[in-house]
Design an enzyme around this catalytic site. Structure first.
Site, PDB file in Angstrom:
ATOM      1  N   HIS A  65       0.823  -1.209   0.000  1.00 12.34           N
ATOM      2  CA  HIS A  65       0.000   0.000   0.000  1.00 12.34           C
ATOM      3  C   HIS A  65       0.857   1.259   0.000  1.00 12.34           C
ATOM      4  O   HIS A  65       2.024   1.260   0.404  1.00 12.34           O
ATOM      5  CB  HIS A  65      -0.929   0.009   1.213  1.00 12.34           C
ATOM      6  CG  HIS A  65      -0.184   0.075   2.530  1.00 12.34           C
ATOM      7  ND1 HIS A  65       0.330   1.249   3.039  1.00 12.34           N
ATOM      8  CD2 HIS A  65       0.132  -0.895   3.423  1.00 12.34           C
ATOM      9  CE1 HIS A  65       0.924   1.012   4.193  1.00 12.34           C
ATOM     10  NE2 HIS A  65       0.828  -0.291   4.450  1.00 12.34           N
ATOM     11  N   GLU A 177      -2.221  -7.454   7.293  1.00  7.82           N
ATOM     12  CA  GLU A 177      -0.957  -7.219   7.984  1.00  7.82           C
ATOM     13  C   GLU A 177      -0.886  -8.067   9.248  1.00  7.82           C
ATOM     14  O   GLU A 177      -1.912  -8.493   9.786  1.00  7.82           O
ATOM     15  CB  GLU A 177      -0.823  -5.726   8.326  1.00  7.82           C
ATOM     16  CG  GLU A 177       0.492  -5.327   8.962  1.00  7.82           C
ATOM     17  CD  GLU A 177       1.707  -5.610   8.084  1.00  7.82           C
ATOM     18  OE1 GLU A 177       1.979  -6.808   7.861  1.00  7.82           O
ATOM     19  OE2 GLU A 177       2.395  -4.665   7.658  1.00  7.82           O
TER      20      GLU A 177
END
Length: 343
Positions: A65, A177
């Site tokens: 990201h 994550e």
């Protein structure tokens, strides 16, 4: 430990997790393309390439990201990662500039036209990165097409993004994550942890920026993204007092790659996170030249894209070869030359 499913003198592909005591049972199914680590004197007699059927290969484009508000605050002070103000962190203005640049790159390189599926971690920063990178140019009035993102979604000043002529987008929890324990900060900067906050150490173990919002909210902000694979509206995977160990992240990542290998799509983009990518890709490349190992597993910077070939070495893929041609089996007198050649 290096898996020995191939002959011992071949070392084209990776099938082990180096920091685990034993190989993962499912890891031998998959490989990331790499070179051989053969000594120089063996190069002339032993191949330094890997040869696999084309229909057992996929191209995957892995993307971290773009810059989020948690990245900025965390660089200033590691304690900021513990702040609830960073819950489900969104992109910064610089992060959106990074997305715009990557969007231009995937269009100019032709990647965007080849991708058949975009898989994305269901956090705000990855969702914004995915739709900004691989989505359409923007919503236009009068065009009846689903929106990948509504205008201003996630504290942004961005216009709506269309899914017109874009591939499907699907959110998957297994590429989220990892969870980070406060022990990292205890080791990094002991002095910030006062005794009065020690009790918090026992219960506050992970970063709020890695906790996702409810899927109901995401569906409003990102209408054209498919969230059907996510079973619960609330985030039940994020725990305030449990740290996911590195080996568990690697195991989760390998299972995620196994899932990718079962998909029918041949070219897939995955938008995810640095910790997930680092631990997962570190599972590969252990029988390659160190430079290739580093190319596979080095840490991603914000909005970085790397492309790999994912090989299914088992029979899990049911897709038939589309480019192979069977030829003709000769019979009678016409077969004599072929039969003679085989003797």
């Amino acid at each position: 430990m290096i898996h020995q499913s191939m002959t011992s003198n071949l070392s084209f592909y990776i099938s082990s997790v180096s920091h685990l005591s034993s190989p993962l049972p499912s890891l031998s199914r998959l490989s990331l393309r790499c070179c051989s680590s053969l000594p120089a004197h063996d190069m002339e007699t032993k191949p330094s390439q890997g040869l696999y059927p084309l229909h057992r290969c996929k191209t995957i484009h892995l993307v971290r990201h773009a810059q989020g508000i948690h990245n900025v605050e965390g660089e200033k002070n590691h304690k900021a990662y513990l702040s609830e103000d960073l819950f489900d962190a969104h992109l910064t203005p610089l992060g959106w500039q990074q997305v715009d640049n990557l969007h231009k790159h995937v269009n100019a390189s032709g990647i965007s036209n080849r991708i058949e599926l975009v898989v994305v971690s269901p956090l705000l920063r990855t969702l914004q990165t995915a739709v900004g990178t691989f989505g359409g140019e923007g919503y236009k009035d009068g065009v009846n097409t689903p929106l990948l993102m509504t205008a201003g979604a996630g504290n942004s000043d961005r216009p709506a993004i269309s899914r017109l002529n874009r591939p499907p987008f699907i959110a998957v929890e297994s590429c989220r994550e990892h969870l980070v324990c406060l022990l990292f900060y205890l080791l990094h900067d002991w002095h910030f942890l006062e005794m009065k906050t020690f009790a918090m150490f026992l219960v506050q173990g992970v970063h709020p920026c890695d906790r996702r919002s409810n899927i109901t909210k995401y569906r409003e902000l990102f209408p054209a993204i498919d969230f059907s694979l996510i079973e619960t509206d609330e985030d039940v995977l994020w725990k305030p007092d449990i740290r996911e160990e590195d080996k568990d992240i690697a195991t989760r990542g390998v299972k995620f790659f196994n899932w990718l290998s079962t998909r029918k799509e041949k070219e897939i983009a995955v938008v995810t996170h640095s910790g997930f990518l680092y631990q997962t890709l570190n599972s590969f490349g252990n029988d390659c030249d160190p430079s290739v190992k580093n190319e596979i597993s080095k840490k991603f910077v914000n909005c970085e894209l790397r492309s790999f070939v994912l090989v299914d070495k088992c029979m899990s893929s049911s897709d038939p070869p589309m480019t192979n041609y069977p030829g003709t089996i000769l019979t009678g007198e016409d077969a004599s030359s072929d039969i003679a050649d085989q003797k």
